[in-house]
Design a protein around this motif. Structure first.
Motif, mmCIF file in Angstrom:
data_model
loop_
_atom_site.group_PDB
_atom_site.id
_atom_site.type_symbol
_atom_site.label_atom_id
_atom_site.label_comp_id
_atom_site.label_asym_id
_atom_site.label_seq_id
_atom_site.Cartn_x
_atom_site.Cartn_y
_atom_site.Cartn_z
ATOM 1 N N GLY A 152 40.180 33.051 45.377
ATOM 2 C CA GLY A 152 38.918 33.332 45.797
ATOM 3 C C GLY A 152 38.121 33.886 44.617
ATOM 4 O O GLY A 152 36.850 34.089 44.879
ATOM 5 N N GLY A 153 38.818 34.466 43.788
ATOM 6 C CA GLY A 153 38.110 35.264 42.632
ATOM 7 C C GLY A 153 37.289 34.113 41.929
ATOM 8 O O GLY A 153 37.209 32.942 41.796
ATOM 9 N N GLY A 154 36.291 34.750 41.032
ATOM 10 C CA GLY A 154 35.359 33.869 40.060
ATOM 11 C C GLY A 154 34.298 34.819 39.428
ATOM 12 O O GLY A 154 34.327 35.820 39.560
ATOM 13 N N LEU A 155 33.198 34.004 38.955
ATOM 14 C CA LEU A 155 32.275 34.483 38.371
ATOM 15 C C LEU A 155 30.887 34.249 39.437
ATOM 16 O O LEU A 155 30.721 33.165 39.817
ATOM 17 C CB LEU A 155 31.836 33.758 36.963
ATOM 18 N N VAL A 156 30.362 35.146 39.550
ATOM 19 C CA VAL A 156 29.165 35.204 40.486
ATOM 20 C C VAL A 156 27.969 35.976 39.967
ATOM 21 O O VAL A 156 28.306 37.227 39.098
ATOM 22 C CB VAL A 156 29.451 35.553 41.896
ATOM 23 N N GLN A 157 26.766 35.735 40.150
ATOM 24 C CA GLN A 157 25.581 36.588 39.836
ATOM 25 C C GLN A 157 25.271 37.629 40.695
ATOM 26 O O GLN A 157 26.066 37.519 41.839
ATOM 27 C CB GLN A 157 24.180 35.857 39.743
ATOM 28 N N ALA A 158 24.886 38.889 40.127
ATOM 29 C CA ALA A 158 24.512 40.072 40.776
ATOM 30 C C ALA A 158 23.923 39.474 42.144
ATOM 31 O O ALA A 158 22.851 38.645 42.090
ATOM 32 C CB ALA A 158 23.799 40.901 40.036
ATOM 33 N N GLY A 159 24.051 40.168 43.216
ATOM 34 C CA GLY A 159 23.457 39.804 44.471
ATOM 35 C C GLY A 159 24.294 38.507 45.351
ATOM 36 O O GLY A 159 23.747 38.445 46.480
ATOM 37 N N GLY A 160 25.165 38.002 44.562
ATOM 38 C CA GLY A 160 26.009 37.014 45.189
ATOM 39 C C GLY A 160 27.092 37.393 45.971
ATOM 40 O O GLY A 160 27.210 38.588 46.234
ATOM 41 N N SER A 161 27.816 36.337 46.678
ATOM 42 C CA SER A 161 28.798 36.556 47.593
ATOM 43 C C SER A 161 30.164 35.843 47.017
ATOM 44 O O SER A 161 30.163 34.961 46.483
ATOM 45 C CB SER A 161 28.739 36.249 48.804
ATOM 46 N N LEU A 162 31.216 36.731 47.497
ATOM 47 C CA LEU A 162 32.570 35.937 47.111
ATOM 48 C C LEU A 162 33.445 36.459 48.295
ATOM 49 O O LEU A 162 33.394 37.287 48.941
ATOM 50 C CB LEU A 162 33.408 36.212 45.872
ATOM 51 N N ARG A 163 34.546 35.420 48.510
ATOM 52 C CA ARG A 163 35.493 35.653 49.724
ATOM 53 C C ARG A 163 36.979 35.550 49.055
ATOM 54 O O ARG A 163 37.078 34.688 48.579
ATOM 55 C CB ARG A 163 35.338 34.864 50.956
ATOM 56 N N LEU A 164 37.617 36.723 49.043
ATOM 57 C CA LEU A 164 38.896 36.799 48.731
ATOM 58 C C LEU A 164 40.001 36.305 49.882
ATOM 59 O O LEU A 164 39.795 37.041 50.843
ATOM 60 C CB LEU A 164 39.302 38.077 47.805
ATOM 61 N N SER A 165 41.060 35.889 49.489
ATOM 62 C CA SER A 165 41.984 35.606 50.212
ATOM 63 C C SER A 165 43.472 35.989 49.912
ATOM 64 O O SER A 165 43.677 35.952 48.672
ATOM 65 C CB SER A 165 42.175 34.122 51.041
ATOM 66 N N CYS A 166 44.455 36.509 50.622
ATOM 67 C CA CYS A 166 45.649 36.795 50.287
ATOM 68 C C CYS A 166 46.555 36.397 51.372
ATOM 69 O O CYS A 166 46.439 37.121 52.490
ATOM 70 C CB CYS A 166 45.639 38.308 49.813
ATOM 71 N N ALA A 167 47.507 35.524 51.070
ATOM 72 C CA ALA A 167 48.669 35.269 52.031
ATOM 73 C C ALA A 167 50.022 35.807 51.957
ATOM 74 O O ALA A 167 50.498 35.482 50.667
ATOM 75 C CB ALA A 167 48.714 33.835 52.337
ATOM 76 N N ALA A 168 50.568 36.321 52.597
ATOM 77 C CA ALA A 168 51.982 36.825 52.474
ATOM 78 C C ALA A 168 53.012 35.621 53.110
ATOM 79 O O ALA A 168 52.546 35.185 54.033
ATOM 80 C CB ALA A 168 52.222 38.106 53.276
ATOM 81 N N SER A 169 54.017 35.445 52.098
ATOM 82 C CA SER A 169 54.943 34.570 52.585
ATOM 83 C C SER A 169 56.392 35.033 52.159
ATOM 84 O O SER A 169 56.471 36.142 51.440
ATOM 85 C CB SER A 169 54.578 33.241 51.780
ATOM 86 N N GLY A 170 57.216 34.220 52.841
ATOM 87 C CA GLY A 170 59.039 34.739 52.427
ATOM 88 C C GLY A 170 59.416 35.400 53.593
ATOM 89 O O GLY A 170 59.230 35.169 54.557
ATOM 90 N N SER A 171 60.080 36.358 53.458
ATOM 91 C CA SER A 171 60.949 37.133 54.447
ATOM 92 C C SER A 171 59.841 38.069 55.065
ATOM 93 O O SER A 171 59.886 39.542 54.883
ATOM 94 C CB SER A 171 62.001 37.879 53.988
ATOM 95 N N VAL A 172 59.144 37.729 56.208
ATOM 96 C CA VAL A 172 58.214 38.612 56.839
ATOM 97 C C VAL A 172 58.386 38.660 58.147
ATOM 98 O O VAL A 172 58.407 37.654 58.925
ATOM 99 C CB VAL A 172 56.546 38.109 56.485
ATOM 100 N N PHE A 173 58.790 39.758 58.590
ATOM 101 C CA PHE A 173 58.864 40.035 60.320
ATOM 102 C C PHE A 173 57.627 40.519 60.649
ATOM 103 O O PHE A 173 57.136 40.152 61.753
ATOM 104 C CB PHE A 173 60.251 40.966 60.322
#
Length: 120
Positions: free
Chosen positions: A7-28
């Motif tokens: 979700g990262g990237g280049l945006v102009q001032a005043g703009g919006s971005l949404r970052l996501s982060c998914a965990a995988s593997g051995s997750v209890f």
């Protein structure tokens, strides 16, 4: 355990971005999840954090502009960033306190980072 950001990237001032982060593997289970950022020549600082119960905390510099949320069923944390400023430019990292087994200690894991650049 792997944390993969997007979700990262280049945006102009005043703009919006949404970052996501998914965990995988051995997750209890996952305790606190958070977002950090590091600008060139500066230390890595916490931006926002969210507990498994949904309690949140924000750095003063982003309060009122950023919102952290999570989807426990998907082991995913999000960072909605609005009213972005050039000083928000940094590499953003997600982190998670993960338990891989029902009985055992939790460990902190980090994502690889995603660049956010805000132009003026």
């Amino acid at each position: 355990v792997q944390l993969v950001e997007s979700g990262g990237g280049l945006v102009q001032a005043g703009g919006s971005l949404r970052l996501s982060c998914a965990a995988s593997g051995s997750v209890f289970s996952i305790n606190t999840m958070g977002w950090y950022r590091q600008a060139p020549g500066k230390q890595r600082d916490q931006v926002a954090a969210i507990t498994s119960g949904g309690n949140t905390d924000y750095a003063d510099s982003v309060k009122g502009r950023f919102t952290i949320s999570r989807d426990n069923a998907k082991n995913t944390v999000y960072l909605e960033m609005n009213s972005l400023k050039p000083e928000d430019t940094a590499v953003y990292y997600c982190a998670a306190d993960v338990k891989s087994h029902r009985y055992g200690l939790s460990h902190n894991y980090w994502g690889q980072g995603t660049q956010v650049t805000v132009s003026s």
